[in-house]
Design a protein around this motif. Structure first.
Motif, PDB file in Angstrom:
ATOM      1  N   SER A 100     123.268  -5.344  -4.192  1.00 39.11           N
ATOM      2  CA  SER A 100     124.318  -6.297  -4.588  1.00 39.11           C
ATOM      3  C   SER A 100     123.722  -7.571  -5.174  1.00 39.11           C
ATOM      4  O   SER A 100     124.198  -8.083  -6.196  1.00 39.11           O
ATOM      5  CB  SER A 100     125.201  -6.647  -3.394  1.00 39.11           C
ATOM      6  N   ASN A 130     123.643  -9.510 -13.841  1.00 37.19           N
ATOM      7  CA  ASN A 130     124.856  -9.868 -14.580  1.00 37.19           C
ATOM      8  C   ASN A 130     124.912 -11.354 -14.890  1.00 37.19           C
ATOM      9  O   ASN A 130     125.420 -11.756 -15.933  1.00 37.19           O
ATOM     10  CB  ASN A 130     126.102  -9.390 -13.829  1.00 37.19           C
ATOM     11  N   GLU A 184     120.518   2.044  -8.892  1.00 34.42           N
ATOM     12  CA  GLU A 184     120.773   2.386  -7.490  1.00 34.42           C
ATOM     13  C   GLU A 184     119.680   3.280  -6.915  1.00 34.42           C
ATOM     14  O   GLU A 184     119.175   3.033  -5.825  1.00 34.42           O
ATOM     15  CB  GLU A 184     122.130   3.076  -7.363  1.00 34.42           C
ATOM     16  N   MET A 236     128.847  -5.570 -18.597  1.00 33.76           N
ATOM     17  CA  MET A 236     128.555  -5.670 -17.175  1.00 33.76           C
ATOM     18  C   MET A 236     127.565  -4.569 -16.780  1.00 33.76           C
ATOM     19  O   MET A 236     127.713  -3.421 -17.158  1.00 33.76           O
ATOM     20  CB  MET A 236     129.840  -5.530 -16.377  1.00 33.76           C
ATOM     21  N   THR A 290     125.937  -2.110 -14.093  1.00 33.81           N
ATOM     22  CA  THR A 290     126.350  -1.440 -12.861  1.00 33.81           C
ATOM     23  C   THR A 290     125.188  -0.669 -12.248  1.00 33.81           C
ATOM     24  O   THR A 290     124.177  -0.422 -12.914  1.00 33.81           O
ATOM     25  CB  THR A 290     127.510  -0.458 -13.131  1.00 33.81           C
ATOM     26  N   LYS A 291     125.361  -0.260 -11.009  1.00 31.21           N
ATOM     27  CA  LYS A 291     124.304   0.444 -10.279  1.00 31.21           C
ATOM     28  C   LYS A 291     123.956   1.796 -10.889  1.00 31.21           C
ATOM     29  O   LYS A 291     122.876   2.320 -10.667  1.00 31.21           O
ATOM     30  CB  LYS A 291     124.717   0.628  -8.818  1.00 31.21           C
ATOM     31  N   ASP A 292     124.867   2.360 -11.678  1.00 33.19           N
ATOM     32  CA  ASP A 292     124.654   3.673 -12.269  1.00 33.19           C
ATOM     33  C   ASP A 292     123.871   3.637 -13.574  1.00 33.19           C
ATOM     34  O   ASP A 292     123.479   4.685 -14.087  1.00 33.19           O
ATOM     35  CB  ASP A 292     126.004   4.354 -12.513  1.00 33.19           C
ATOM     36  N   LEU A 330     122.216  -6.784  -8.684  1.00 34.33           N
ATOM     37  CA  LEU A 330     123.259  -6.645  -9.706  1.00 34.33           C
ATOM     38  C   LEU A 330     123.863  -7.999 -10.070  1.00 34.33           C
ATOM     39  O   LEU A 330     124.113  -8.277 -11.240  1.00 34.33           O
ATOM     40  CB  LEU A 330     124.344  -5.680  -9.238  1.00 34.33           C
TER      41      LEU A 330
END
Length: 64
Positions: free
Chosen positions: A49, A56, A38, A1, A3-5, A52
């Protein structure tokens, strides 16, 4: 997955098909590629959002 990080360059290296998504969202994967998703997106006003979700989706679709 994804993620924003995560760092954009790392995502592209692990999931090459995500470059199309970054391009479609006008994310700077060259100069901004060394930063987290991000951080890069917040500077450009892109919907984090939605980005992402699209990233994904392409990763999950390609892994089936």
């Amino acid at each position: 997955m994804i993620t924003k990080d995560m760092v954009i360059n790392d995502v592209i290296k692990k999931y090459p098909k995500t470059i199309t998504v970054f391009s479609n969202y006008k994310v700077d994967a060259c100069c901004g590629g060394g930063f987290s998703i991000e951080k890069t997106v917040s500077a450009s006003g892109i919907d984090l959002s939605a980005l992402l979700a699209a990233l994904n989706k392409v990763v999950q679709t390609n892994n089936k």
